[in-house]
Every structure is written in structure tokens, then in C-alpha cells.
Design an enzyme around this catalytic site. Structure first.
Site, PDB file in Angstrom:
ATOM      1  N   THR A  80       0.826  -1.194   0.000  1.00  0.00           N
ATOM      2  CA  THR A  80       0.000   0.000   0.000  1.00  0.00           C
ATOM      3  C   THR A  80       0.867   1.254   0.000  1.00  0.00           C
ATOM      4  O   THR A  80       1.961   1.262   0.589  1.00  0.00           O
ATOM      5  CB  THR A  80      -0.938   0.014   1.220  1.00  0.00           C
ATOM      6  OG1 THR A  80      -1.637   1.247   1.256  1.00  0.00           O
ATOM      7  CG2 THR A  80      -0.205  -0.153   2.532  1.00  0.00           C
ATOM      8  N   TYR A  87      -3.187  -1.747  10.458  1.00  0.00           N
ATOM      9  CA  TYR A  87      -3.297  -2.401   9.145  1.00  0.00           C
ATOM     10  C   TYR A  87      -2.114  -1.994   8.269  1.00  0.00           C
ATOM     11  O   TYR A  87      -1.411  -2.844   7.710  1.00  0.00           O
ATOM     12  CB  TYR A  87      -4.620  -2.034   8.441  1.00  0.00           C
ATOM     13  CG  TYR A  87      -4.463  -2.099   6.938  1.00  0.00           C
ATOM     14  CD1 TYR A  87      -4.317  -3.320   6.286  1.00  0.00           C
ATOM     15  CD2 TYR A  87      -4.366  -0.926   6.165  1.00  0.00           C
ATOM     16  CE1 TYR A  87      -4.098  -3.380   4.909  1.00  0.00           C
ATOM     17  CE2 TYR A  87      -4.151  -0.974   4.799  1.00  0.00           C
ATOM     18  CZ  TYR A  87      -4.011  -2.207   4.174  1.00  0.00           C
ATOM     19  OH  TYR A  87      -3.777  -2.262   2.824  1.00  0.00           O
ATOM     20  N   HIS A  88      -1.900  -0.670   8.105  1.00  0.00           N
ATOM     21  CA  HIS A  88      -0.815  -0.223   7.224  1.00  0.00           C
ATOM     22  C   HIS A  88       0.534  -0.757   7.724  1.00  0.00           C
ATOM     23  O   HIS A  88       1.408  -1.088   6.929  1.00  0.00           O
ATOM     24  CB  HIS A  88      -0.796   1.312   7.135  1.00  0.00           C
ATOM     25  CG  HIS A  88      -1.935   1.898   6.325  1.00  0.00           C
ATOM     26  ND1 HIS A  88      -3.098   2.355   6.908  1.00  0.00           N
ATOM     27  CD2 HIS A  88      -2.095   2.091   4.988  1.00  0.00           C
ATOM     28  CE1 HIS A  88      -3.914   2.815   5.956  1.00  0.00           C
ATOM     29  NE2 HIS A  88      -3.342   2.669   4.792  1.00  0.00           N
ATOM     30  N   LYS A  92       1.444  -4.182   6.449  1.00  0.00           N
ATOM     31  CA  LYS A  92       2.011  -4.196   5.093  1.00  0.00           C
ATOM     32  C   LYS A  92       3.519  -3.924   5.136  1.00  0.00           C
ATOM     33  O   LYS A  92       4.277  -4.450   4.326  1.00  0.00           O
ATOM     34  CB  LYS A  92       1.330  -3.131   4.228  1.00  0.00           C
ATOM     35  CG  LYS A  92      -0.150  -3.383   3.982  1.00  0.00           C
ATOM     36  CD  LYS A  92      -0.334  -4.502   2.985  1.00  0.00           C
ATOM     37  CE  LYS A  92      -1.768  -4.601   2.519  1.00  0.00           C
ATOM     38  NZ  LYS A  92      -2.001  -5.746   1.634  1.00  0.00           N
TER      39      LYS A  92
END
Ligand code: NAD
Ligand code: USQ
Length: 382
Positions: free
Chosen positions: A144, A181-182, A185
Site C-alpha cells: 500500500t 493495518y498499514h 504491510k
């Protein structure tokens, strides 16, 4: 090519699977269907009525004669994944199968832990599976743009040339992600980079921006092939949310000042980027990073664009500035490189008023399915 699309029942994965199948690739979908369970957990739904995965692939085969094989299971279960790899022996593994909502990861400790275990362990298993069963397989991993955060300098594609105390090196670009969440990644990226170095795995990390739209050529061929469209405050992404809010006459929910700027792309470009990555694989041992977006907009830019398109259709649309539930900069510098996919042949679908109007009309068709309570944000970062 033989291509696994993990997460092939989801918003990006389903149209990608159809597109690759239509291009003549042999596509295999792997998905645990957990995303449909999260809809139940959140009392939410896709604005479009989506068929089951079985109904979807059956209809696809009836229409085109092309078979998409499906394996229902969790990437966190290594024995399952290993068996799929042994049976299918893919040349490319497209990995969409993660928990991808920043707000979902910020609900509480359990959801943060779940998100990071689901994503990081799933990806680690994929790396081990490739090493053990199909070492030539090219991993195409969805990362992302949010891995980089919003630094006060230009964002490069994965790496940054640094001079320090008179010496120079090319190092991974610094990461400043804005949610658990980020962060998952970022952890994935580090694990993949290490696996490439240690085991010679070939991998492309696609740092994708925020995706908008829903239809691709193939999903329009039959109502059973329609893609999902999330509009809720947990899984809905900003532009699709604004279009839905305008369609039902609600104010556009700009969080804070609205100067938050991000990279965006149409779902029609997502599917093409995956094809480009698959057709131009990374070398053995190479950890390649592409920034996958086509245009930059601030949240307020998008709200004004939606307002204009909705007004032209006779909808009176207001912009409301809500207190920002997230911890993020609301005014900042943002300029990110994104030339590598273009250099390999991407021809972007840009965000014209015509494109926006098209998505708005699709949203209008299903607006009676919207559940009002899901629109306003209720998850806070603090
Ligand atoms: P989605 O939630 O619609 O689809 C994800 C799919 O993966 C779902 O079908 C889900 O059931 C499956 N899945 C999740 N965890 C799994 C597991 N452990 N095992 C097997 N299947 C599992 O998400 P999406 O919008 O299609 O996003 C796909 C990927 O692209 C994600 O990795 C996301 O981080 C990334 N991405 C999405 C966007 C966006 O705007 N949608 C932007 C940038 C990056
Ligand atoms: N925002 C609003 N109003 C809303 C919804 C969002 O102002 O109603 C703002 C957010 O505060 C944020 C920006 O819009 O500043 C983007 O939010 P988003 O929910 O559209 O996107 P994000 O949470 O970043 O996550 C989405 C996908 C995720 C992907 C990411 C790409 O859900 O899977 O990784 O976009 S990126 O943003 O480049 O990191």
C-alpha cells in the site's frame, strides 16, 4: 500462465481473476471467504448484491467456457496452502488475501492482533510455500502507498539514495504507516525483502493507492459477475463513500480539514497493473517495488468533484467536516513517484467527470440497499 489469485473473492481480486482468465491465463482463486464474515460482524453489506463465489465462477464458465478453479481456505493454514501449491504449481502468485481496512485494525486490541497475524503470517506462509514447492513462482504482493506515510519530501518507488557522512547507499524508503493495518504491510514488505535475499525468491511489491470504482469490462457481462462496493465507514474507501453519500442525499464526510492527500487509481487500472507485473516478472532474488496509483488528490478535492457531478445530475450535495477519527496530518506535502508501471505500458483511466458520473449512476441503481447506520465513522484511533 498459471496464476493463483489469493483473495480472489474480494473487491480487487474478483475483477482481476476475471480479467486474467479472459486474457487466456489459467486462473486459480484461493480465498477463505472471511471478508463476507466481516460484513456480518459489522452488520454491513456490499452496496451491490454479490453472488456467492460458486455462483460467480459457474456463471463465468457458462458465459466464456473458461474455468476458474477455486480453493476455499486460509493462507494462515500452511498445510492447506502447501497442498494448493503442490496441486496447481503456479507461475505467478497474486496475493490480495489480507485484512485491508485501517479502521477495522483500530477497533481494539483483538482486531489489531488479528489483522497483523492474518496478514503477516499469511504472507510468511506464502513465502515458505513458494520456497518449498514452487521456487520459480513470481510473488505479486499487494502492498500500500500508506506504507510511506506523508513525509515532507518526495516519495520514491521503494528505495531512496542516501548520502550519510560522506558515504552513499540505496536503502528501503523510510516507512511511517498510519494504522495497525498499514503497519502489517510494512512488516510484510520487510519479510518479503529478506526472503528474496535469503532464498532467491522473485517478488514484486505493489504499493497500491486508494482504489475507486467497481465495474470492469468483465464484471458488467452478467449480474452474477458484479463486483462488491463498500460504502461503510470501516471498509468503504473515500471516493466510493462520497459517491454513495451523494446518491442518498447525505453530506460528504470529510474528516477534519480534508487536506489529506493520497494516490488514487481506478479498479480498471488495478487489474491491468497486475497483468503488467505478471508479464514482466522480477528476477530471482529481486525485491521489486512499484507504486501503483495514477493520480493524487486531497480528500477535499474529491468531495468537490463529487459535489459537481452530483449537482449536474440534480442532487443537492453538502460537504460536512467531521472531527477526524484518525491520527493523520490534514495539511501536508505529498508528491510520490509512480513511473515504473507506466514505463511497462500502463495507460491510466483518469478521474474525469464522465468516469465519476458513470460510477455515480451505478451507485444510484443500488442505493436502496444502503444501511444508514454504517455511514458515519465510529472507530477512533485514540
Ligand atoms: P477485500 O477485503 O475486498 O478482499 C480481500 C479478500 O481476501 C477477501 O475475499 C477475503 O476473504 C480474503 N482473505 C483475507 N484474509 C485471508 C486469508 N488469511 N486467507 C485467505 N483469504 C483471505 O480487499 P480488496 O479491497 O480487494 O484489497 C485486496 C488487497 O489489495 C489487500 O491486500 C489490500 O491491502 C490491497 N489494497 C487495497 C486497496 C483498496 O483501495 N481496496 C488499496 C491498496 C491496497
Ligand atoms: N477519509 C475521509 N472521509 C471518509 C473516509 C476517509 O476524509 O469518509 C479520509 C481518511 O481520513 C484518509 C483518506 O480519506 O485520510 C483515505 O481513507 P480511505 O479509507 O479511503 O483509505 P485508507 O484507510 O488509507 O485505506 C484504503 C484501503 C487500504 C489501502 C489504502 C491505500 O482500505 O486497503 O491500503 O486505501 S493508501 O491510502 O494509499 O494507503
Amino acid at each position: 500462465m498459471k496464476i493463483i489469485v489469493a483473495g480472489g473473492d474480494g473487491f480487487c481480486g474478483w475483477p482481476t481473476a476475471l480479467y486474467l482468465s479472459n486474457q487466456g491465463h489459467e486462473v486459480i482463486i484461493v480465498d477463505s471467504l472471511v471478508r463476507r464474515r466481516w460484513d456480518h460482524e459489522l452488520h454491513s453489506n456490499s452496496l451491490t448484491p454479490i453472488a456467492t463465489l460458486d455462483e460467480r465462477v459457474t456463471r463465468w464458465q457458462e458465459l466464456t467456457g473458461k474455468k476458474i478453479k477455486t480453493y476455499i481456505g486460509d493462507l494462515n493454514h500452511y498445510d492447506f496452502l502447501r497442498e494448493v501449491l503442490i496441486q496447481t504449481r503456479p507461475e505467478a502468485f497474486v496475493h490480495f488475501a489480507e485484512q485491508r481496512s485501517a479502521p477495522y485494525s483500530m477497533i481494539d486490541r483483538e482486531h489489531a492482533v488479528f489483522t497483523q497475524v492474518n496478514n503477516v503470517v499469511g504472507t510468511l506462509n506464502v513465502l515458505y510455500g513458494i520456497k518449498e514447492v514452487v521456487p520459480n513462482c513470481h510473488l505479486i504482493k499487494l502492498g500500500t502507498m500508506g506504507e510511506y506515510g506523508t513525509p515532507n519530501i518526495d516519495i520514491e518507488e521503494g528505495y531512496l539514495k542516501i548520502t550519510h557522512n560522506g558515504r552513499e547507499d540505496i536503502l528501503p524508503y523510510p516507512k511511517q504507516p498510519g494504522s495497525f493495518y498499514h503497519l502489517s504491510k510494512v512488516h510484510d514488505s520487510h519479510n518479503i525483502m529478506f526472503a528474496c535475499k535469503a532464498w532467491g525468491i522473485r517478488a514484486t511489491d505493489l504499493n497500491q493507492g486508494v482504489v475507486y470504482g467497481l465495474h470492469t469490462e468483465e464484471t458488467l457481462w452478467d449480474p452474477l459477475l458484479v463486483n462488491r462496493l463498500d460504502y461503510d465507514a470501516v471498509f468503504g474507501t473515500v471516493l466510493n463513500r462520497f459517491l454513495t453519500q451523494a446518491a442518498v442525499g447525505q453530506g460528504l464526510t470529510v474528516y477534519g480539514k480534508g487536506g489529506q492527500t493520497r494516490g488514487f487509481l481506478n479498479i480498471m487500472d488495478t487489474i491491468r497493473c497486475i497483468e503488467i507485473a505478471a508479464e514482466n516478472p522480477a528476477e530471482h532474488g529481486e525485491f521489486r517495488v512499484f507504486n501503483q496509483f495514477t493520480e493524487e488528490f486531497s480528500v477535499l478535492d474529491l468531495a468537490h468533484k463529487v459535489q459537481e457531478v452530483a449537482c449536474a445530475k440534480g442532487f443537492d450535495t453538502r460537504i460536512i467536516h467531521l472531527e477526524n477519527p484518525r491520527i493523520e496530518k490534514e495539511e501536508h506535502y505529498y508528491h510520490a513517484a509512480h513511473s515504473k508501471l507506466h514505463d511497462l505500458g500502463l495507460e491510466p483511466h483518469l478521474l474525469t467527470n464522465e468516469v465519476l458520473t458513470g460510477i455515480f449512476c451505478s451507485v444510484l441503481e443500488h442505493k436502496e440497499r444502503l444501511i444508514n447506520e454504517n455511514v458515519l465513522p465510529s472507530i477512533s484511533w485514540t
